[in-house]
Enzyme design. Sequence first.
Site: not given
Length: 250
Positions: A71, A97-99
């Site tokens: 990530r 960027i999503s959790q």
Amino acid sequence: MRPLAQCQALLAAVLASAAAVVSTSAPAQDRAGERAAMIETIKSHARSAPSAVEGQGIDPAVLATMAKVPRHLFVPEELRGAAYRDRPLPIGYGQTISQPFIVALMTDLINVGPGDVVLEVGTGSGYQAAVLSPRAAKVYSIEIIPELGERAAARLAELRYGNVEVKVGDGYYGWPAHAPFDGIVVTAAASHIPPPLVEQLAKGGRMVVPVGAPFATQFLMLVEKRQDGSITTRQLLPVGFVPLRGGGTR
């Protein structure tokens, strides 16, 4: 015996070759401890959201995939220290960027397998596509912001996610040339469930999409198309996504 200069040149070539091998495999191993901690946080978060998580929790196979995806290589360099925290991060151009928990949940909910074809609307940095890649036969991803789309495509290719294809375009209208899709993931909030995406969802397929106004309450929705073509929807949990751009905003 070889002259000293030749030996030094040969040694340099060997070291360069070894470095290339290490650099190729490094993303899969680098910061593994941080990813392991991230997975434990996702599990904890899932236990606190039973209404959204199906079965006994996030599919262990999804978590195993996320434990391998680097990530930190999908966020700006200055934010890599926060890459494995369970929160969204800015990636430029007003996007995020999503959790990790939301990435895990959305991946789990579409329930795709090795022979399936997936559509992602909103490539962003490419992280969600990287997580989907080992789960499906093919991932098609659309990004409306050219700079993000081009950057994500290059990153995914560099990291050898070879079954992901990215294009720059308006994801509201889907990607008809490759429909129907067994799963669809929308990573931006629409004011309504986009009809073109429902149309492109395969029978028996699932779509997850956040629905709601910008800077207001949004809900993650699960859309399922039954074998007879009928549609069911289920509201899962409140979320906060950047707005879907393009046809959905008109």
